[in-house]
Write a protein that holds these residues in place. Structure first.
Motif, mmCIF file in Angstrom:
data_model
loop_
_atom_site.group_PDB
_atom_site.id
_atom_site.type_symbol
_atom_site.label_atom_id
_atom_site.label_comp_id
_atom_site.label_asym_id
_atom_site.label_seq_id
_atom_site.Cartn_x
_atom_site.Cartn_y
_atom_site.Cartn_z
ATOM 1 N N GLY A 191 14.692 44.475 -24.953
ATOM 2 C CA GLY A 191 13.722 43.783 -26.055
ATOM 3 C C GLY A 191 12.931 45.286 -26.606
ATOM 4 N N ALA A 192 12.628 46.351 -25.862
ATOM 5 C CA ALA A 192 11.660 47.268 -26.028
ATOM 6 C C ALA A 192 11.984 47.779 -27.843
ATOM 7 C CB ALA A 192 12.017 48.718 -25.466
ATOM 8 N N SER A 193 10.884 48.449 -28.016
ATOM 9 C CA SER A 193 10.598 48.389 -29.434
ATOM 10 C C SER A 193 10.556 50.465 -29.731
ATOM 11 C CB SER A 193 9.308 48.759 -30.048
ATOM 12 O OG SER A 193 8.741 47.018 -29.923
ATOM 13 N N PRO A 203 15.207 52.650 -32.349
ATOM 14 C CA PRO A 203 14.735 53.756 -32.750
ATOM 15 C C PRO A 203 14.185 54.990 -31.319
ATOM 16 C CG PRO A 203 12.846 52.024 -33.488
ATOM 17 C CD PRO A 203 13.971 51.519 -32.601
ATOM 18 N N LEU A 204 14.329 56.815 -31.757
ATOM 19 C CA LEU A 204 14.030 57.496 -31.025
ATOM 20 C C LEU A 204 12.421 58.350 -31.575
ATOM 21 C CD1 LEU A 204 17.073 58.783 -30.139
ATOM 22 C CD2 LEU A 204 16.200 56.909 -28.710
ATOM 23 N N VAL A 205 12.005 58.182 -30.210
ATOM 24 C CA VAL A 205 11.034 59.220 -30.713
ATOM 25 C C VAL A 205 11.025 60.148 -29.311
ATOM 26 C CG1 VAL A 205 8.412 59.622 -30.430
ATOM 27 C CG2 VAL A 205 9.406 57.517 -31.109
ATOM 28 N N GLY A 206 10.637 61.561 -30.408
ATOM 29 C CA GLY A 206 11.144 63.327 -29.749
ATOM 30 C C GLY A 206 9.749 63.008 -29.072
ATOM 31 N N VAL A 207 9.669 63.402 -27.719
ATOM 32 C CA VAL A 207 8.594 63.889 -27.136
ATOM 33 C C VAL A 207 7.833 65.164 -26.904
ATOM 34 C CG1 VAL A 207 7.013 63.678 -25.249
ATOM 35 C CG2 VAL A 207 8.379 61.675 -25.898
ATOM 36 N N PHE A 208 7.497 66.224 -27.219
ATOM 37 C CA PHE A 208 7.168 67.558 -27.002
ATOM 38 C C PHE A 208 6.077 67.369 -26.601
ATOM 39 C CE2 PHE A 208 9.711 66.544 -30.527
ATOM 40 C CZ PHE A 208 10.721 67.208 -29.990
ATOM 41 N N VAL A 209 5.472 69.134 -25.630
ATOM 42 C CA VAL A 209 4.925 69.152 -25.357
ATOM 43 C C VAL A 209 4.279 70.856 -25.665
ATOM 44 C CG1 VAL A 209 2.732 70.273 -23.426
ATOM 45 C CG2 VAL A 209 4.895 68.567 -23.711
ATOM 46 N N ASP A 210 2.867 70.707 -26.795
ATOM 47 C CA ASP A 210 2.979 72.371 -28.034
ATOM 48 C C ASP A 210 3.794 72.351 -27.726
ATOM 49 O OD1 ASP A 210 1.354 73.722 -29.302
ATOM 50 O OD2 ASP A 210 0.937 75.225 -27.135
ATOM 51 N N PRO A 211 4.816 72.160 -28.968
ATOM 52 C CA PRO A 211 6.067 72.666 -29.562
ATOM 53 C C PRO A 211 6.190 74.378 -30.308
ATOM 54 C CG PRO A 211 6.137 71.059 -30.271
ATOM 55 C CD PRO A 211 4.867 70.938 -29.785
ATOM 56 N N THR A 212 6.712 74.371 -30.533
ATOM 57 C CA THR A 212 7.301 75.907 -31.669
ATOM 58 C C THR A 212 8.143 75.133 -33.054
ATOM 59 O OG1 THR A 212 9.396 76.259 -30.833
ATOM 60 C CG2 THR A 212 6.942 77.683 -30.355
ATOM 61 N N ALA A 258 3.032 43.028 -28.120
ATOM 62 C CA ALA A 258 2.781 44.966 -28.695
ATOM 63 C C ALA A 258 3.928 44.544 -28.577
ATOM 64 C CB ALA A 258 1.908 44.834 -27.716
ATOM 65 N N GLN A 259 4.555 46.102 -29.118
ATOM 66 C CA GLN A 259 5.143 46.996 -29.237
ATOM 67 C C GLN A 259 5.224 47.605 -27.988
ATOM 68 O OE1 GLN A 259 5.143 48.861 -32.697
ATOM 69 N NE2 GLN A 259 6.692 47.875 -33.408
ATOM 70 N N VAL A 260 6.329 48.065 -27.762
ATOM 71 C CA VAL A 260 6.928 48.806 -25.995
ATOM 72 C C VAL A 260 7.521 49.625 -26.392
ATOM 73 C CG1 VAL A 260 7.828 48.695 -24.238
ATOM 74 C CG2 VAL A 260 7.122 46.462 -24.951
ATOM 75 N N LYS A 261 7.656 51.114 -25.907
ATOM 76 C CA LYS A 261 7.928 52.491 -25.926
ATOM 77 C C LYS A 261 8.089 52.738 -24.508
ATOM 78 C CE LYS A 261 7.205 57.188 -26.718
ATOM 79 N NZ LYS A 261 6.710 58.267 -26.075
#
Length: 211
Positions: free
Chosen positions: A23-25, A56-65, A3-6
Motif C-alpha cells: 500500500g505504498a503511495s 506513481p514513480l519519483v525520479g531521484v537525482f543528485v545535482d543532475p544535468t 501518512a503517505q509512504v515513499k
C-alpha cells in the motif's frame, strides 16, 4: 488519515511488487550512479512498465544535468522529480522543461539548516532529510536520522515529507513528533545496502497506518 509512504531506491520488480502490495503511495527510482540503489536505463524501463497505472514513480537525482534527467524520463513516466543538493534547487527550468513537479531535499543537522527552506524557489514539495557525514559519497540513504525537534517549529512554504533513517521501529514515533504527512524510507527496509526486504516494506507500511 495515515501518512503517505515513499519506498525509495527500488531496483527490482520484486521490491516494486512488495511496495504496491503493502500500500505504498510512491516508489522512488535512484539515478545517482555511486548509490547501491542506482537504476540503469534497462532497470528504469522495466520498473516503469511494471508500475504503469499502479503506483506513481519519483525520479531521484543528485545535482543532475538536464541531459541526465532527459535520459531517465525517456525510460519511465514519473509523477515527480526529486532533486538532492542545493545547487539544483533553484533551477526553475527543470520544472518548465519537463513539466513535472519538483521535490526539493533539504538536509538537516542543525537549526540553521532549516533556513534553507527560505531559498527554495523552484520546487513543489519539500523533503526534510538527515545531513550525511562530511565526506560521504552519498547524500542520503545511509540510515542517518536527525533531531526531529529541529523542524517542529518550522512552517514549510510547501507541502512536505520526512526522510532520514526511518524504519519500521521508529516511523510511528517520527510521525508523532513531526506530524509528517509523508514518510520516505530507503535503507530502513533493506536487508543489505540496496537490497529491499519485502517483509520490512510491509512492516513499515503497517507501522505508518497504525501511527
Amino acid at each position: 488519515m495515515s501518512a503517505q509512504v515513499k519506498i525509495c531506491g527500488v531496483t527490482t520488480t520484486e521490491a516494486l511488487e512488495a511496495a504496491i502490495g503493502a500500500g505504498a503511495s510512491y516508489v522512488g527510482l535512484n539515478f545517482y550512479p555511486p548509490s547501491p540503489r542506482f537504476a540503469d536505463a534497462e532497470t528504469a524501463g522495466l520498473l516503469g512498465r511494471t508500475a504503469s497505472g499502479r503506483i506513481p514513480l519519483v525520479g531521484v537525482f543528485v545535482d543532475p544535468t538536464d541531459e541526465e534527467i532527459e535520459a531517465a524520463v525517456a525510460h519511465a513516466d514519473f509523477a515527480a522529480l526529486q532533486l538532492n543538493r542545493t545547487t539544483a534547487l533553484r533551477r526553475l527550468r527543470i520544472r518548465e522543461r519537463f513539466g513535472l513537479p519538483v521535490w526539493a531535499v533539504v538536509e538537516v543537522e542543525s537549526r540553521l539548516d532549516t533556513l534553507a527552506v527560505n531559498h527554495i524557489d523552484a520546487a513543489d514539495f519539500l523533503l526534510w532529510d538527515a545531513k550525511t557525514p562530511k565526506g560521504s559519497a552519498l547524500p542520503g540513504g545511509m540510515g542517518h536520522s536527525f533531531d526531529w525537534s529541529l523542524i517542529a517549529s518550522v512552517t514549510p512554504p510547501l507541502p512536505w515529507g520526512l526522510a532520514g533513517g526511518l524504519d519500521p521501529q521508529n516511523v510511528a514515533e517520527a510521525i508523532a513528533a513531526t506530524g509528517a504527512p509523508l514518510v520516505d524510507t530507503a535503507s530502513g527496509v533493506e536487508s543489505a545496502p540496496g537490497v529491499k526486504d519485502a517483509a520490512l516494506i510491509r512492516a513499515f507500511c503497517m507501522a505508518v497506518r497504525a501511527a
